[in-house]
Design a protein around this motif. Structure first.
Motif, PDB file in Angstrom:
ATOM      1  N   UNK A  72      -3.004   2.485  16.968  1.00  0.00           N
ATOM      2  CA  UNK A  72      -2.045   3.259  16.183  1.00  0.00           C
ATOM      3  C   UNK A  72      -2.056   2.737  14.750  1.00  0.00           C
ATOM      4  N   UNK A  73      -2.328   3.635  13.827  1.00  0.00           N
ATOM      5  CA  UNK A  73      -2.319   3.255  12.420  1.00  0.00           C
ATOM      6  C   UNK A  73      -0.885   3.093  11.934  1.00  0.00           C
ATOM      7  N   UNK A  74      -0.693   2.100  11.094  1.00  0.00           N
ATOM      8  CA  UNK A  74       0.635   1.826  10.548  1.00  0.00           C
ATOM      9  C   UNK A  74       0.582   2.093   9.051  1.00  0.00           C
ATOM     10  N   UNK A  75       1.563   2.815   8.563  1.00  0.00           N
ATOM     11  CA  UNK A  75       1.619   3.134   7.140  1.00  0.00           C
ATOM     12  C   UNK A  75       2.002   1.907   6.329  1.00  0.00           C
ATOM     13  N   UNK A  76       1.213   1.627   5.305  1.00  0.00           N
ATOM     14  CA  UNK A  76       1.535   0.578   4.334  1.00  0.00           C
ATOM     15  C   UNK A  76       1.751   1.243   2.991  1.00  0.00           C
ATOM     16  N   UNK A  77       2.782   0.832   2.305  1.00  0.00           N
ATOM     17  CA  UNK A  77       3.038   1.380   0.972  1.00  0.00           C
ATOM     18  C   UNK A  77       2.239   0.655  -0.100  1.00  0.00           C
ATOM     19  N   UNK A  78       1.782  -0.558   0.239  1.00  0.00           N
ATOM     20  CA  UNK A  78       1.063  -1.378  -0.727  1.00  0.00           C
ATOM     21  C   UNK A  78       0.162  -2.354   0.018  1.00  0.00           C
ATOM     22  N   UNK A  79      -0.870  -2.860  -0.629  1.00  0.00           N
ATOM     23  CA  UNK A  79      -1.702  -3.881   0.009  1.00  0.00           C
ATOM     24  C   UNK A  79      -0.891  -5.155   0.242  1.00  0.00           C
ATOM     25  N   UNK A  80      -1.328  -5.945   1.208  1.00  0.00           N
ATOM     26  CA  UNK A  80      -0.641  -7.178   1.585  1.00  0.00           C
ATOM     27  C   UNK A  80      -1.680  -8.286   1.729  1.00  0.00           C
TER      28      UNK A  80
END
Length: 128
Positions: A72-80
């Motif tokens: 399941x892909x998880x939404x990221x708003x920014x790189x980490x």
């Protein structure tokens, strides 16, 4: 920054360069494959943010009882930026699960006598 895991099955995960919501999304993505409740703790700042003092979000993942994720892909708003610290096999298990949810770019590995340190850059997976 290194941290010694509590046992050979534990992996210390340190997240930087992101907001609390993004760090929490990464930690939440690790809860499904690694359900050993008490060992996956909520994201907490280890230091206060500010000029010259980056905020670090930390958790400890217990790799015993791993359930492989369903990708399941998880939404990221920014790189980490993520630092993983622990024994080699558990660290590689955490990397596999992160790669199922996010784009993962290895930024460096430091092998030790009993511990492995891996630096990663997590990014959103392309849509589609």
């Amino acid at each position: 920054m290194t941290s010694t895991p509590e046992s050979p099955d534990h992996v210390s995960v340190h997240l930087t360069g992101c907001a609390e919501e993004t760090a929490q999304a990464v930690i939440d993505a690790l809860r499904t494959p690694f359900p050993q409740g008490a060992e996956v703790i909520p994201a907490r700042p280890q230091a206060t943010g500010g000029a010259g003092h980056p905020l670090v979000w930390c958790t400890v993942v217990d790799t015993r009882g791993r359930r492989r994720s369903t990708g399941i892909r998880v939404e990221l708003r920014e790189p980490v930026d993520a630092g993983l610290f622990g024994a080699a096999d558990p660290v590689h298990q955490v990397i596999e699960e992160l790669a199922a949810a996010f784009g993962v770019e290895e930024r460096g590995t430091v092998p030790g006598e009993h511990e492995l340190e891996v630096r990663l850059r997590l990014t959103p997976l392309p849509k589609g």
